[in-house]
Design an enzyme around this catalytic site. Structure first.
Site, PDB file in Angstrom:
ATOM      1  N   ASP A   1     -30.080   4.761  -2.204  1.00 36.73           N
ATOM      2  CA  ASP A   1     -29.718   6.039  -1.589  1.00 36.73           C
ATOM      3  C   ASP A   1     -30.258   7.152  -2.500  1.00 36.73           C
ATOM      4  OD1 ASP A   1     -28.439   7.913   0.043  1.00 36.73           O
ATOM      5  OD2 ASP A   1     -26.531   7.745  -1.024  1.00 36.73           O
TER       6      ASP A   1
ATOM      7  N   GLU B   1     -34.911  10.458  -2.214  1.00 35.70           N
ATOM      8  CA  GLU B   1     -35.967  11.387  -1.716  1.00 35.70           C
ATOM      9  C   GLU B   1     -36.801  11.936  -2.868  1.00 35.70           C
ATOM     10  OE1 GLU B   1     -32.729  11.479  -0.881  1.00 35.70           O
ATOM     11  OE2 GLU B   1     -33.033  10.413   1.005  1.00 35.70           O
TER      12      GLU B   1
ATOM     13  N   ASP C   1     -27.445  10.485   6.962  1.00 40.05           N
ATOM     14  CA  ASP C   1     -26.122  11.049   7.253  1.00 40.05           C
ATOM     15  C   ASP C   1     -26.031  11.692   8.625  1.00 40.05           C
ATOM     16  OD1 ASP C   1     -25.427  10.152   4.797  1.00 40.05           O
ATOM     17  OD2 ASP C   1     -25.667  12.083   3.796  1.00 40.05           O
TER      18      ASP C   1
HETATM   19  O1  MIG Z   1     -24.433  12.719  -0.677  1.00 36.21           O
HETATM   20  O2  MIG Z   1     -23.108   7.416  -1.734  1.00 36.21           O
HETATM   21  O3  MIG Z   1     -26.427   8.821   2.994  1.00 36.21           O
HETATM   22  O4  MIG Z   1     -24.554   6.785   3.206  1.00 36.21           O
HETATM   23  O5  MIG Z   1     -22.239   6.976   1.639  1.00 36.21           O
HETATM   24  C1  MIG Z   1     -23.757  11.550  -0.364  1.00 36.21           C
HETATM   25  C2  MIG Z   1     -22.414   8.299  -0.933  1.00 36.21           C
HETATM   26  C3  MIG Z   1     -24.433  10.355  -1.012  1.00 36.21           C
HETATM   27  C4  MIG Z   1     -25.349   9.627   1.044  1.00 36.21           C
HETATM   28  C5  MIG Z   1     -25.617   8.453   1.916  1.00 36.21           C
HETATM   29  C6  MIG Z   1     -24.312   7.884   2.377  1.00 36.21           C
HETATM   30  C7  MIG Z   1     -23.477   7.473   1.191  1.00 36.21           C
HETATM   31  C8  MIG Z   1     -23.247   8.674   0.289  1.00 36.21           C
HETATM   32  N1  MIG Z   1     -24.519   9.258  -0.107  1.00 36.21           N
END
Ligand code: MIG
Length: 793
Positions: A406, A409, A483
């Site tokens: 996650d 980017e 998200d």
């Molecule tokens: O800004 O890890 O898209 O699936 O639960 C939040 C916490 C950071 C974004 C991900 C989401 C995840 C969350 N992450």
């Protein structure tokens, strides 16, 4: 002359504020070197080269002979294509037999034609240009009947004609609405479908780029902030060919482990060992299948990756082992940000090994993410990828086989949402700024993680899930669409988004089922889980402070339906697995838009609320509250309602009923569907598989069923099983032939249970020439059933 032509183009309006574009001008000289046609033009250089007889690369560089180095997205070297060159005063022609490239000399203008000499794609007279900000641009002619698909992960409807899209990996928490044109993934690629014919274009440039299919009705353009104008043309002629050609260049999805195709449950976060155990117990008691549970950021010690919080997860090894006994996999999240903490071993190693991103001046780049001030591995260098991959032993040694990436980017908590563009990536000795390589960060992290895990799993297939990526991401990872929110509109949007990802070489994708942010409802979760049954990736996930969203959260009435659809996923798994195999070989997506199969049918061009699973199944979900009917479009052919057996004529729209427990599914006559049974996990043994036949008047369309162990890479050495099913039909007879094509893996099941749909009492059924005397006719369902032992095949 070229300057004026550029300035008046409507597509340039937004750009006219900046420095004016100049065209590369007319061809001055040319030279054929090996298979590369090098053209010197008035204002720059262009190289054209064949990669295959149906794939051509064009590169323009305003300053010097184009470099033919490709980005990390490309895995293919040019093949030795036999190309002939002819030249007249106005034009140079290159031909591969399958494909012709005609280059008008003054001004330079490149046209791709097919074998019959029909124009497939052609430069607008402005063709290629650049400005003194080092931006490069290309204009193509837009045909009135062009419809555009692909572009990776985009909001809005299926057909992207009339859209302008930016490629810049961005963490967008909200809103995913139609005007958000850059999300987590950047795949600068599309295909056009025009009157049944398709071609594709991949713009291999990692800078921020824009595709403008909106500003003008006669031309479209793509431009980028820097680097060369470097693109590939794919000749088609069918949508399937284009995906095959594009994935030939950027690679294909490895076959996932079967457990990755089961139902997955997630939440931000299941915060303790106890909570995870209770969750599993709940699934078991309620008899809901489950293959994986996710650990979101709370499992870590102060959000330090490669650690567990000792209080909340005192014995992760035991937890993982116990769950594995039940066939359930645990997937921890791993973000790229490494906490700045001199007493934390990963940070120490990263600093000591010089693995983190730095400025040109030598100082480390720090950004704020979950752990607070953090450093970021520089995945552009191989030694860093290797280090990061090896660190995953921390997880793999515990028995973990799946990782969730996650924030790659990369997302950073600041105004720009990402890393300072001035950061200088080492890039294996060819340093480049973050401005140039930003879009590659997630892809490279994916490679590091996938290859690391693969090396540690002893021949087993790893599973990786990622939020960010670039063209080629399918080589390493499954993609979830980030998200989204628990809005009906986001359920609706997830269909075209996933279909376009599929058309962009990423077959294994899916949204957070139920919606991530905001509060879901019983109806929304139920309808979304129905769709989830068929989205290639099937995970329910929700945010921290939202209402609970596990399958039982809204009472028995909804739980019952949700259970049924999760179970159906397991029933359909053998069929889905065969489609995954096809996708891994050809790139052809599992979940596809109708236009992919019916590119000549105008009703399919922007059909965004239906999709196909393979070539014979149409799914038409309900995606509005309190709605129990909908219009379904069925293309030519005869179709059968999967639930009721009712026959429907294609080539028209139908109004169908769909109570809360029904998601309409239609099967095309001629189909073979191979089904398994309801299970707790994908790992449970299958003793019998069901072969559902839907003969048309003529019989069955050829179908090849695929199986392997679902776990290891042995299939790459030939350890798999393939069985062809075919059939001929007359009024009172059906002759089925089953041929084992490949037999180096012994399937678990002992027998095939055949179900012939749309049958009548007098129908005589033969299999491989043997009359099935024992076959039973069921008047209620209009089907004939019989079984065949595996040993008898
Ligand atoms: O800004 O890890 O898209 O699936 O639960 C939040 C916490 C950071 C974004 C991900 C989401 C995840 C969350 N992450």
């Amino acid at each position: 002359m070229q300057d004026t032509s550029f300035a008046i183009l409507p597509g340039m309006k937004s750009k006219t504020k900046g420095p004016a574009f100049r065209s590369v001008g007319a061809v001055v000289s040319r030279e054929l070197e090996n298979n590369n046609l090098n053209l010197s033009c008035e204002n720059g250089y262009v190289t054209v080269c064949f990669y295959r007889d149906d794939i051509v690369r064009v590169v323009m560089n305003p300053k010097e002979q184009p470099s033919l180095q490709s980005s990390f997205a490309v895995v293919k070297e040019p093949e030795d294509v036999e190309v002939s060159l002819t030249e007249s005063e106005d034009e140079i022609q290159l031909s591969s037999g399958k494909l012709k490239i005609a280059i008008n000399k003054s001004p330079i203008r490149i046209t791709m034609l097919d074998e019959q000499g029909r124009t497939i794609i052609s430069d607008h007279e402005s063709s290629m240009g650049f400005n003194d900000k080092k931006e490069v641009i290309c204009f193509k002619e837009m045909h009135p009947d062009d419809h555009f698909y692909g572009f990776g992960e985009k909001t809005s409807f299926l057909d992207k004609r009339g859209e302008k899209m930016t490629m810049w990996n961005t963490d967008v928490y909200a809103p995913h609405n139609p005007e958000i044109d850059a999300l987590y993934q950047s795949i600068p690629y599309f295909m056009s479908i025009r009157n049944g014919m398709a071609y594709g274009l991949f713009f291999d440039n990692t800078f921020k780029s824009v595709f403008d299919m909106k500003t003008s009705n006669e031309t479209y353009s793509f431009w980028t902030e820097g680097g060369q104008l470097d693109y590939y043309l794919f000749a088609g002629p069918k949508p399937k060919d284009v995906v095959e050609q594009y994935t030939e260049i950027t690679g294909r999805m490895p076959l996932p482990p079967k457990w990755a195709l089961g139902y997955h449950q997630s939440r931000y976060s299941y915060e303790s060992e106890q909570e995870v155990r209770e969750l599993v117990k709940e699934f078991r008691e309620r008899d809901i299948p489950l293959d994986a549970i996710y650990l979101d950021i709370h499992y870590m010690d102060g959000y330090r990756v490669f650690t567990f919080d000792e209080e909340r997860f005192p014995n992760p090894e035991k937890l993982i082992e116990d769950l594995k006994q039940e066939g359930i996999h645990v997937i921890p999240i791993v973000d790229p940000g490494v906490k700045e903490d001199p007493e934390y071993h990963i940070y120490q190693e990263g600093v000591n090994g010089d693995y983190f991103c730095k400025y040109l001046e030598g100082n480390l780049y720090f950004g704020d993410v979950w752990p607070g001030k953090s450093a970021f591995p520089d995945f552009t260098s191989e030694d860093v990828r290797k280090w990061w991959g090896e660190k995953h032993e921390f997880y793999s040694k515990m028995g973990i086989e799946g990782i969730w990436n996650d924030m790659n980017e990369p997302a950073v908590f600041n105004e720009t949402k990402t890393m300072d563009l001035k950061v200088m990536h080492k890039n294996d000795g060819n340093p480049k700024t973050h401005r140039e390589l930003h879009n590659l960060y997630g892809l490279l992290m994916g490679e590091a993680t996938y290859e690391g895990m693969k090396a540690q799993l002893d021949g087993k297939r790893p599973f990786l899930l990622t939020r960010a990526g670039f063209a080629g991401v399918q080589r390493y990872s499954t993609v979830w669409t980030g998200d989204n929110r628990s809005f009906w509109e986001h359920l609706q949007m997830s269909l075209p988004m996933c279909m376009n990802l599929g058309m962009s070489g990423v077959p294994f994708c899916g949204p957070d089922v139920g919606g991530f942010a905001h509060d879901t409802t019983g109806q929304l979760l139920t309808r979304w889980t129905q769709v989830g049954m068929f989205t290639p990736y099937f995970r329910n996930h929700s945010v921290l402070d939202s209402i609970r969203q596990e399958p039982w959260s809204f009472g028995e009435q909804y739980e019952k339906i949700i259970r049924k659809y999760i179970q159906e996923r397991y029933v359909w798994l053998p069929y889905l697995y065969t489609l995954f195999r096809e996708a891994s070989l050809t790139g052809v997506p599992v979940m596809r838009p109708l236009v992919f199969e019916y590119p000549e049918d105008q009703h399919t061009f922007n059909l965004s609320d239906q999709f196909m699973i393979g070539s014979h199944v149409i799914v038409a979900p309900i995606m509005k509250p309190d709605t129990y009917h909908r219009v379904v479009y069925l293309p030519e052919g005869s179709w059968v309602n999967y639930w009721t057996g009712e026959k429907l004529e294609g080539g028209k729209h139908h109004l169908v009923e769909a109570d809360m427990a029904t998601m309409p599914i239609f099967v095309k006559e001629g189909a073979t569907l191979v089904h398994g049974s309801v299970k707790n996990t994908t790992g449970q043994k299958e003793s019998e598989i069901k072969v559902h036949l839907y003969p048309s008047e003529k019989g069955l369309d050829r179908f090849v069923h695929y199986e392997d162990d679902g776990k290891t890479f042995d299939y790459q050495q030939g350890s798999y099983f393939q069985m062809e099913i075919n059939g001929k039909k007359a009024v009172d007879s059906l002759e089925i032939t089953v041929t084992v094509l490949h037999n180096q893996y012994d399937p678990e099941w002992e027998r095939l249970h055949f179900v012939v749909h749309g049958a009548h009492q007098e129908l005589k059924v033969q299999m491989n020439g043997v009359l099935q005397g024992e076959a039973e006719f069921d008047p209620a369902s209009g089907s004939i059933t019989f079984s065949v032992e595996k040993s008898g095949l």
